[in-house]
Design a protein around this motif. Sequence first.
Motif, PDB file in Angstrom:
ATOM      1  N   GLN A  76       0.828  -1.205   0.000  1.00  0.00           N
ATOM      2  CA  GLN A  76       0.000   0.000   0.000  1.00  0.00           C
ATOM      3  C   GLN A  76       0.866   1.260   0.000  1.00  0.00           C
ATOM      4  N   LEU A  77       2.005   1.213   0.683  1.00  0.00           N
ATOM      5  CA  LEU A  77       2.917   2.358   0.652  1.00  0.00           C
ATOM      6  C   LEU A  77       3.479   2.550  -0.761  1.00  0.00           C
ATOM      7  N   GLY A  78       3.622   1.456  -1.494  1.00  0.00           N
ATOM      8  CA  GLY A  78       3.991   1.575  -2.902  1.00  0.00           C
ATOM      9  C   GLY A  78       2.907   2.293  -3.693  1.00  0.00           C
ATOM     10  N   LEU A  79       1.648   2.029  -3.356  1.00  0.00           N
ATOM     11  CA  LEU A  79       0.549   2.732  -4.001  1.00  0.00           C
ATOM     12  C   LEU A  79       0.515   4.205  -3.599  1.00  0.00           C
ATOM     13  N   VAL A  80       0.959   4.500  -2.392  1.00  0.00           N
ATOM     14  CA  VAL A  80       1.075   5.905  -1.974  1.00  0.00           C
ATOM     15  C   VAL A  80       2.093   6.608  -2.871  1.00  0.00           C
ATOM     16  N   ARG A  81       3.216   5.915  -3.167  1.00  0.00           N
ATOM     17  CA  ARG A  81       4.216   6.493  -4.073  1.00  0.00           C
ATOM     18  C   ARG A  81       3.618   6.761  -5.447  1.00  0.00           C
ATOM     19  N   VAL A  82       2.799   5.828  -5.933  1.00  0.00           N
ATOM     20  CA  VAL A  82       2.154   6.022  -7.231  1.00  0.00           C
ATOM     21  C   VAL A  82       1.246   7.248  -7.181  1.00  0.00           C
ATOM     22  N   ALA A  83       0.487   7.393  -6.112  1.00  0.00           N
ATOM     23  CA  ALA A  83      -0.403   8.545  -5.973  1.00  0.00           C
ATOM     24  C   ALA A  83       0.402   9.845  -5.869  1.00  0.00           C
ATOM     25  N   LEU A  84       1.548   9.787  -5.200  1.00  0.00           N
ATOM     26  CA  LEU A  84       2.387  10.982  -5.082  1.00  0.00           C
ATOM     27  C   LEU A  84       2.956  11.401  -6.432  1.00  0.00           C
ATOM     28  N   ARG A  85       3.287  10.431  -7.288  1.00  0.00           N
ATOM     29  CA  ARG A  85       3.792  10.772  -8.615  1.00  0.00           C
ATOM     30  C   ARG A  85       2.771  11.585  -9.399  1.00  0.00           C
ATOM     31  N   GLY A  86       1.488  11.303  -9.180  1.00  0.00           N
ATOM     32  CA  GLY A  86       0.432  12.028  -9.879  1.00  0.00           C
ATOM     33  C   GLY A  86       0.097  13.362  -9.245  1.00  0.00           C
ATOM     34  N   ALA A  87       0.632  13.623  -8.083  1.00  0.00           N
ATOM     35  CA  ALA A  87       0.358  14.879  -7.374  1.00  0.00           C
ATOM     36  C   ALA A  87       1.614  15.746  -7.389  1.00  0.00           C
ATOM     37  N   ASP A  88       1.526  16.916  -6.801  1.00  0.00           N
ATOM     38  CA  ASP A  88       2.677  17.804  -6.665  1.00  0.00           C
ATOM     39  C   ASP A  88       3.462  17.361  -5.425  1.00  0.00           C
ATOM     40  N   TRP A  89       4.261  16.302  -5.591  1.00  0.00           N
ATOM     41  CA  TRP A  89       4.929  15.682  -4.452  1.00  0.00           C
ATOM     42  C   TRP A  89       5.927  16.614  -3.787  1.00  0.00           C
ATOM     43  N   ALA A  90       6.532  17.511  -4.540  1.00  0.00           N
ATOM     44  CA  ALA A  90       7.520  18.417  -3.956  1.00  0.00           C
ATOM     45  C   ALA A  90       6.863  19.375  -2.961  1.00  0.00           C
ATOM     46  N   ALA A  91       5.681  19.877  -3.309  1.00  0.00           N
ATOM     47  CA  ALA A  91       4.963  20.765  -2.386  1.00  0.00           C
ATOM     48  C   ALA A  91       4.521  19.993  -1.147  1.00  0.00           C
ATOM     49  N   ILE A  92       4.088  18.754  -1.338  1.00  0.00           N
ATOM     50  CA  ILE A  92       3.679  17.917  -0.200  1.00  0.00           C
ATOM     51  C   ILE A  92       4.880  17.652   0.698  1.00  0.00           C
ATOM     52  N   GLN A  93       6.033  17.392   0.094  1.00  0.00           N
ATOM     53  CA  GLN A  93       7.239  17.131   0.883  1.00  0.00           C
ATOM     54  C   GLN A  93       7.616  18.338   1.726  1.00  0.00           C
ATOM     55  N   GLU A  94       7.518  19.520   1.161  1.00  0.00           N
ATOM     56  CA  GLU A  94       7.847  20.713   1.943  1.00  0.00           C
ATOM     57  C   GLU A  94       6.864  20.912   3.089  1.00  0.00           C
ATOM     58  N   LYS A  95       5.580  20.643   2.854  1.00  0.00           N
ATOM     59  CA  LYS A  95       4.593  20.749   3.932  1.00  0.00           C
ATOM     60  C   LYS A  95       4.904  19.765   5.044  1.00  0.00           C
ATOM     61  N   VAL A  96       5.233  18.526   4.673  1.00  0.00           N
ATOM     62  CA  VAL A  96       5.555  17.494   5.676  1.00  0.00           C
ATOM     63  C   VAL A  96       6.793  17.900   6.460  1.00  0.00           C
ATOM     64  N   ARG A  97       7.776  18.457   5.779  1.00  0.00           N
ATOM     65  CA  ARG A  97       9.000  18.887   6.457  1.00  0.00           C
ATOM     66  C   ARG A  97       8.708  19.970   7.492  1.00  0.00           C
ATOM     67  N   TYR A  98       7.888  20.932   7.123  1.00  0.00           N
ATOM     68  CA  TYR A  98       7.536  21.989   8.068  1.00  0.00           C
ATOM     69  C   TYR A  98       6.763  21.419   9.255  1.00  0.00           C
ATOM     70  N   VAL A  99       5.826  20.520   9.006  1.00  0.00           N
ATOM     71  CA  VAL A  99       5.038  19.931  10.086  1.00  0.00           C
ATOM     72  C   VAL A  99       5.926  19.093  11.000  1.00  0.00           C
ATOM     73  N   ALA A 100       6.844  18.330  10.421  1.00  0.00           N
ATOM     74  CA  ALA A 100       7.740  17.494  11.226  1.00  0.00           C
ATOM     75  C   ALA A 100       8.650  18.329  12.111  1.00  0.00           C
ATOM     76  N   GLU A 101       9.015  19.519  11.637  1.00  0.00           N
ATOM     77  CA  GLU A 101       9.865  20.412  12.420  1.00  0.00           C
ATOM     78  C   GLU A 101       9.065  21.279  13.383  1.00  0.00           C
ATOM     79  N   GLY A 102       7.734  21.133  13.357  1.00  0.00           N
ATOM     80  CA  GLY A 102       6.890  21.901  14.263  1.00  0.00           C
ATOM     81  C   GLY A 102       6.685  23.336  13.836  1.00  0.00           C
ATOM     82  N   ARG A 103       6.917  23.621  12.560  1.00  0.00           N
ATOM     83  CA  ARG A 103       6.748  24.974  12.055  1.00  0.00           C
ATOM     84  C   ARG A 103       5.493  25.052  11.196  1.00  0.00           C
ATOM     85  N   GLU A 104       5.004  26.249  11.031  1.00  0.00           N
ATOM     86  CA  GLU A 104       3.844  26.491  10.172  1.00  0.00           C
ATOM     87  C   GLU A 104       4.334  26.634   8.734  1.00  0.00           C
ATOM     88  N   PRO A 105       3.751  25.892   7.782  1.00  0.00           N
ATOM     89  CA  PRO A 105       4.172  26.055   6.381  1.00  0.00           C
ATOM     90  C   PRO A 105       3.920  27.482   5.905  1.00  0.00           C
TER      91      PRO A 105
END
Length: 185
Positions: A76-105
């Motif tokens: 299923q995580l492989g399917l998440v990767r497939v779904a990310l390829r179809g989305a703007d994964w770079a923007a999602i990655q930056e949002k996740v990075r900010y959330v993981a660091e406890g900062r507001e995007p």
Amino acid sequence: MRRRDTDSAQESAEDLTSRSDVKRANRVVEETLARLSLALFELSPRRLAALELPEAVYETVMDARAMKNARARARQLGLVRVALRGADWAAIQEKVRYVAEGREPPAPAANGEGPSAGAGALWVARLLGEGFAGMDAFLVDYPRTDRARLVDLVKRIDRSTGDQRAKAERKLADVVQNILASGRR
């Protein structure tokens, strides 16, 4: 006659990309997507909902969270990767990075100026995956950048493993994001 020389020079520049370079660039993107899918999986449902993910990505992550069998979850995580390829994964990655660091995007620029969401993550993937071609492309867009510092950061990532690699990638991402934010063109 001059136009032919320009066309042949462009063709020869495009021919310099080897299949190994393409494979390495694709591998870096796939590794990035794998880490991103795992990071999304590890977020709490509340934080996951706060990211405002595309529907397909959100649904596949929630399906993975519901699975108890480790093999099924890995598929299923492989399917998440497939779904990310179809989305703007770079923007999602930056949002996740900010959330993981406890900062507001950061909020997107209202006037359309400044770097687009995810531009930093895309540049990091290009710098790591494309090698000198990615470095040259970055320096064409941002010529005031210190090339030696970027080369050093990329080499540090290549030499590192585990937590040190993640830390080095965050450092490169911060440097790239600062360059994009300052607009040093």
